[in-house]
Design a protein around this motif. Structure first.
Motif, PDB file in Angstrom:
ATOM      1  N   GLY A  38      13.745  -4.310   2.160  1.00  0.00           N
ATOM      2  CA  GLY A  38      12.613  -3.724   2.862  1.00  0.00           C
ATOM      3  C   GLY A  38      12.543  -2.218   2.702  1.00  0.00           C
ATOM      4  N   HIS A  39      11.412  -1.650   3.112  1.00  0.00           N
ATOM      5  CA  HIS A  39      11.212  -0.207   3.059  1.00  0.00           C
ATOM      6  C   HIS A  39      11.990   0.483   4.177  1.00  0.00           C
ATOM      7  CE1 HIS A  39       8.017   0.031   0.032  1.00  0.00           C
ATOM      8  NE2 HIS A  39       7.546  -1.087   0.538  1.00  0.00           N
ATOM      9  N   HIS A  40      12.380   1.726   3.915  1.00  0.00           N
ATOM     10  CA  HIS A  40      12.947   2.584   4.940  1.00  0.00           C
ATOM     11  C   HIS A  40      11.784   3.260   5.650  1.00  0.00           C
ATOM     12  CE1 HIS A  40      16.823   2.053   3.015  1.00  0.00           C
ATOM     13  NE2 HIS A  40      16.299   2.429   1.872  1.00  0.00           N
ATOM     14  N   GLY A  41      11.513   2.891   6.877  1.00  0.00           N
ATOM     15  CA  GLY A  41      10.393   3.496   7.592  1.00  0.00           C
ATOM     16  C   GLY A  41       9.091   2.779   7.310  1.00  0.00           C
ATOM     17  N   ALA A  42       7.996   3.469   7.606  1.00  0.00           N
ATOM     18  CA  ALA A  42       6.679   2.846   7.605  1.00  0.00           C
ATOM     19  C   ALA A  42       6.225   2.435   6.214  1.00  0.00           C
ATOM     20  CB  ALA A  42       5.658   3.805   8.210  1.00  0.00           C
ATOM     21  N   VAL A  43       5.457   1.347   6.170  1.00  0.00           N
ATOM     22  CA  VAL A  43       4.719   0.949   4.977  1.00  0.00           C
ATOM     23  C   VAL A  43       3.376   1.662   5.020  1.00  0.00           C
ATOM     24  CG1 VAL A  43       3.588  -0.966   3.802  1.00  0.00           C
ATOM     25  CG2 VAL A  43       5.866  -1.283   4.782  1.00  0.00           C
ATOM     26  N   ASN A  44       3.051   2.407   3.973  1.00  0.00           N
ATOM     27  CA  ASN A  44       1.825   3.213   3.967  1.00  0.00           C
ATOM     28  C   ASN A  44       0.611   2.469   3.447  1.00  0.00           C
ATOM     29  OD1 ASN A  44       3.210   5.511   4.918  1.00  0.00           O
ATOM     30  ND2 ASN A  44       3.901   5.994   2.847  1.00  0.00           N
ATOM     31  N   ASP A  45       0.817   1.484   2.562  1.00  0.00           N
ATOM     32  CA  ASP A  45      -0.321   0.767   1.998  1.00  0.00           C
ATOM     33  C   ASP A  45       0.134  -0.598   1.508  1.00  0.00           C
ATOM     34  OD1 ASP A  45      -2.967   0.418   1.381  1.00  0.00           O
ATOM     35  OD2 ASP A  45      -2.944   1.596  -0.469  1.00  0.00           O
ATOM     36  N   ILE A  46      -0.792  -1.553   1.510  1.00  0.00           N
ATOM     37  CA  ILE A  46      -0.540  -2.924   1.060  1.00  0.00           C
ATOM     38  C   ILE A  46      -1.706  -3.361   0.187  1.00  0.00           C
ATOM     39  CG2 ILE A  46      -0.131  -5.307   1.767  1.00  0.00           C
ATOM     40  CD1 ILE A  46       0.791  -4.322   4.440  1.00  0.00           C
ATOM     41  N   ALA A  47      -1.421  -4.063  -0.901  1.00  0.00           N
ATOM     42  CA  ALA A  47      -2.498  -4.586  -1.751  1.00  0.00           C
ATOM     43  C   ALA A  47      -2.075  -5.917  -2.353  1.00  0.00           C
ATOM     44  CB  ALA A  47      -2.835  -3.585  -2.860  1.00  0.00           C
ATOM     45  N   TRP A  48      -2.955  -6.913  -2.241  1.00  0.00           N
ATOM     46  CA  TRP A  48      -2.712  -8.225  -2.823  1.00  0.00           C
ATOM     47  C   TRP A  48      -3.081  -8.183  -4.305  1.00  0.00           C
ATOM     48  CZ3 TRP A  48      -2.727 -11.359   1.938  1.00  0.00           C
ATOM     49  CH2 TRP A  48      -1.959 -12.530   1.811  1.00  0.00           C
ATOM     50  N   SER A  49      -2.280  -8.804  -5.154  1.00  0.00           N
ATOM     51  CA  SER A  49      -2.606  -8.866  -6.575  1.00  0.00           C
ATOM     52  C   SER A  49      -3.878  -9.688  -6.771  1.00  0.00           C
ATOM     53  CB  SER A  49      -1.449  -9.476  -7.366  1.00  0.00           C
ATOM     54  OG  SER A  49      -1.250 -10.837  -7.005  1.00  0.00           O
ATOM     55  N   VAL A  54       1.147 -12.133  -5.526  1.00  0.00           N
ATOM     56  CA  VAL A  54       2.081 -11.049  -5.235  1.00  0.00           C
ATOM     57  C   VAL A  54       1.436 -10.076  -4.259  1.00  0.00           C
ATOM     58  CG1 VAL A  54       3.378  -9.108  -6.222  1.00  0.00           C
ATOM     59  CG2 VAL A  54       3.194 -11.256  -7.492  1.00  0.00           C
ATOM     60  N   ILE A  55       2.233  -9.534  -3.352  1.00  0.00           N
ATOM     61  CA  ILE A  55       1.793  -8.462  -2.464  1.00  0.00           C
ATOM     62  C   ILE A  55       2.582  -7.210  -2.826  1.00  0.00           C
ATOM     63  CG2 ILE A  55       1.684  -7.630  -0.086  1.00  0.00           C
ATOM     64  CD1 ILE A  55       1.481 -10.536   0.793  1.00  0.00           C
ATOM     65  N   ALA A  56       1.872  -6.117  -3.046  1.00  0.00           N
ATOM     66  CA  ALA A  56       2.517  -4.836  -3.319  1.00  0.00           C
ATOM     67  C   ALA A  56       2.485  -3.993  -2.055  1.00  0.00           C
ATOM     68  CB  ALA A  56       1.813  -4.105  -4.458  1.00  0.00           C
ATOM     69  N   THR A  57       3.610  -3.375  -1.718  1.00  0.00           N
ATOM     70  CA  THR A  57       3.694  -2.497  -0.543  1.00  0.00           C
ATOM     71  C   THR A  57       4.224  -1.134  -0.974  1.00  0.00           C
ATOM     72  OG1 THR A  57       5.945  -3.228   0.008  1.00  0.00           O
ATOM     73  CG2 THR A  57       4.112  -4.439   0.992  1.00  0.00           C
ATOM     74  N   ALA A  58       3.668  -0.079  -0.385  1.00  0.00           N
ATOM     75  CA  ALA A  58       4.036   1.292  -0.738  1.00  0.00           C
ATOM     76  C   ALA A  58       4.681   1.958   0.459  1.00  0.00           C
ATOM     77  CB  ALA A  58       2.804   2.081  -1.170  1.00  0.00           C
ATOM     78  N   GLY A  59       5.704   2.770   0.194  1.00  0.00           N
ATOM     79  CA  GLY A  59       6.347   3.459   1.309  1.00  0.00           C
ATOM     80  C   GLY A  59       7.268   4.567   0.873  1.00  0.00           C
ATOM     81  N   ASP A  60       8.545   4.340   1.010  1.00  0.00           N
ATOM     82  CA  ASP A  60       9.596   5.352   0.939  1.00  0.00           C
ATOM     83  C   ASP A  60       9.949   5.776  -0.484  1.00  0.00           C
ATOM     84  OD1 ASP A  60      10.453   2.893   0.185  1.00  0.00           O
ATOM     85  OD2 ASP A  60      12.215   2.833   1.452  1.00  0.00           O
ATOM     86  N   GLY A  61       8.991   6.202  -1.268  1.00  0.00           N
ATOM     87  CA  GLY A  61       9.281   6.563  -2.649  1.00  0.00           C
ATOM     88  C   GLY A  61       9.413   5.364  -3.560  1.00  0.00           C
TER      89      GLY A  61
END
Length: 670
Positions: A38-49, A54-61
């Motif tokens: 999992g990410h360290h801290g908040a997830v900033n964005d989510i996008a379904w392929s 597949v689900i892509a999640t953006a966060g801690d670098g």
């Protein structure tokens, strides 16, 4: 659709002794599937392929790619210097574009995680990114007030649309790829991409626009603002069709593929609206704080959203049933305060405070009682008491040895921003939107009251006789802490001051501003002594060494700098991060607290290597670093340990149950 509620246990940490450079992350409770992914801290964005697999999640670098059927992590995209704020899939389903805090924009091969190309142009934070439906163009909006259209294959800038009056917070394409809409200040602007002509300006929001999304038909645009309203517009005429009145500010909007329903994510709820009838169709309610970025499955039968602690949750949209949860490693501590002898450290996790042994990482106490988020902590000079201030308008004093609540200091009606003890530990000063107040720490009696402006930055002189503070009109003032008399003031600023510190003798002050400028002042007259461009971006934190010979500053330019106070000469430049803060825990020993959730300790007499890294997420009882330097604890806890050195993650359970830190370091190096 029924209401659903879920909750989860909180992640935790353990750190090795000060001599170690290892970072131990522990996930509390029973072992769970893939907690380390999992990410360290908040997830900033989510996008379904585009194919919904597949689900892509953006966060801690990082960007993390998850199997949408709940089978776990598929891939991790790494190698980014700063936090990923936004991401978008190419319609071909093989490429992902990432937009980062530092202004970098990069296209990646999703299956392999290999970088394909960089799109150079933005110099500061990118707030929104969107791929057009042909996969040939990318639109970006940035804090630099630009709306740019890029060639997705070559990385060249095709067009910069207009001279935007403010930061571009959100961008969205119409399905034809001929028009782009963007949120900018309180309005939405619609542009013809080929000609660069402004077609419409949609006005009506009373506060900053956060999210703009075009419906699949290309006929309707939805927008959300900090005025809590969600507005529905006709895309061809710019006419306002509906306003969905709500009680919370929306953080994210998403249309279902049919364009009939609009998902609205707020901090505590996800609402599904029937747009044509303006009726609430369904509600997903979380008992954990933090519902954020929202995305629909391409088939329209599932919804994915960010949740508390870096988790991602997937619901069945017809029934509201929770299908899958991908756990994060939890939110990092929001405030870190070291005891005077650096043997204890106090951490804030929303409304609670946890006190740890800084050597073993053992949890000593959990201080609970505040009814709202804790904003500030301060240890008394003896290290025997901790003062805490929160948005519940209280200052509380705790016994650090027993964790017992000793006293509540009252008087403010609005949230308190900063705290400071006097050198004898007899008085506490605090700043708020209402002014500055000084209490007798033993009795709770108000000794001094400075009414008036919003004082967000406060510092008490080393002898406790003076208070320095910055108000909301950017005036630096120095007051008598005994009488509240204003002794000196200055308005000689070029930016917004974010941090202020006295030198040990009480003769000088140093300030850090959002324009990266550092200033030193004569404390008696507030005459400006020096002003120089210390950093390329916002300087957030300054601290003076106890010897008074040097001070340190942290900036969003990703650096921590150490300065010689006599000559104002730069002595050291250390690795920093966005929103880092600095404090000296002992002479020559600097603690750098990173927003990503870890603290680095540096010996400034030997900066070739860090003394230690401590990851500050809620601690777990039962796992310790023993006196002989081994990691030990219950088997179920050991299975949940991850070792991080730099960016590499390894499982402790891959090794024998008890490994020395030196042996672990060699394994990691290999």
């Amino acid at each position: 659709m029924p209401v659903t509620a879920t909750s989860g246990s909180r992640p935790s940490i353990r750190a090795s002794s000060e001599a170690e450079v290892l970072l131990l992350i522990i996930v509390g409770g029973a072992p769970r599937t893939l907690p380390q992914t999992g990410h360290h801290g908040a997830v900033n964005d989510i996008a379904w392929s585009p194919d919904g697999r597949v689900i892509a999640t953006a966060g801690d670098g990082t960007v993390r790619l998850w199997d949408a059927a709940g089978k776990g992590l598929v891939n991790v995209i790494e190698g980014l210097r700063s936090s990923v704020l936004k991401l978008a899939w190419n319609p071909n389903g093989r490429e992902v574009v990432t937009a980062c805090w530092d202004g970098s924009l990069r296209v990646w091969d999703a299956p392999s995680g290999r970088p394909l190309r960089s799109l150079e142009g933005h110099s500061v934070r990118i707030l929104s990114v969107a791929w057009d439906h042909s996969g040939q163009k990318i639109a970006t909006g940035s804090l630099d007030r630009s709306l740019r259209i890029w060639d997705a294959m070559s990385g060249e800038i095709l067009r910069t649309l207009g001279d935007q009056p403010a930061s571009v917070t959100s961008v969205t394409w119409d399905p034809s790829g001929e028009r782009v809409a963007c949120g900018c200040d309180r309005v939405i602007r619609i542009w013809d991409v080929d000609s660069g002509r402004l077609l419409y300006t949609l006005e009506g929001h009373q506060k900053w626009v956060d999210s703009v999304v075009w419906d699949p038909s290309g006929e309707i645009i939805a927008s959300s603002s900090r005025d809590k309203g969600v507005r529905i517009w006709h895309a061809d005429s710019g006419k306002l069709l509906h306003t969905l009145e709500r009680r919370e500010t929306a953080r994210s909007l998403a249309w279902n593929p049919a364009g009939e329903r609009l998902g609205v994510a707020s901090f505590n709820t996800i609402e599904i609206w029937e747009v044509a009838t303006q009726k609430l169709w369904g509600l997903l309610e979380e008992d954990t704080y933090g519902a954020g970025s929202l995305t629909w499955h391409p088939g329209g039968h599932q919804i994915a959203a960010e949740a508390h602690g870096g988790a991602v949750k997937i619901w069945d949209s017809p029934s509201g049933q929770l299908l899958h949860t991908y756990e994060g490693l939890g939110d990092p501590a929001s405030v870190v305060a070291w005891a005077p002898d650096a043997r204890l450290v106090a951490l804030v996790f929303k409304k609670s405070i946890q006190v740890l042994d800084a050597v073993s990482g053992r949890l000593l106490h959990t201080l609970e009682g505040h009814e709202d988020f804790v904003n500030a902590l301060a240890w008394d000079p003896a290290g025997e008491r901790i003062a805490s201030a929160a948005d519940d308008d209280d200052v509380r004093i705790w016994d650090s040895g027993s964790g017992q609540w000793l006293r509540k200091l009252e008087g403010f009606m609005y949230g308190i921003d900063s705290l400071a003890w006097d050198p004898e530990g007899e008085r506490i000063a605090a700043s708020s939107q209402e002014g500055i107040r000084v209490w007798d720490a033993r009795t709770g009696r108000v000794l001094t009251d400075v009414d008036g402006l919003d004082y967000s930055v406060l510092a008490l002189s080393p002898n406790g006789r003076k208070i320095a503070a910055i108000d909301d009109v950017e005036t630096l003032g120095v007051w008598s802490s005994a009488t509240g008399e204003l002794l000196a003031s200055s308005k000689d600023f070029t930016g917004i001051v974010s941090s202020l510190a006295w030198n040990p003798s009480g003769e000088r002050l140093v300030s850090a501003s959002d324009d990266g400028i550092l200033c030193t002042w004569d404390a008696a007259s507030l005459q400006l002594l020096t002003k120089w461009d210390g950093h390329r971006r916002e300087a957030r934190s300054v601290a003076w060494d106890s010897g008074g010979e040097r001070f340190a500053s942290a900036s969003d330019d990703m650096t921590v700098k150490v300065w010689d106070a006599a000559s104002n000469r730069l002595v050291h430049t250390l690795d920093g991060s966005k929103e880092a803060s600095v404090t000296f825990v002992s002479p020559g020993r600097l603690a750098v607290t990173h927003a990503a959730g870890f603290v680095e300790l540096w010996d400034l007499n030997n900066v070739a290597s860090r003394l230690a890294r401590l990851y500050v997420v809620a601690p777990l009882t039962g796992l310790v670093v023993t006196a002989d330097g081994f990691v030990d604890g219950p088997p179920e806890a050991l299975k949940c340990v991850r070792i991080i050195d730099g960016w590499a993650l390894r499982d402790l359970e891959d090794f024998p149950e008890r490994r020395s830190p030196e042996r672990l370091r060699k394994v990691l190096a290999s």
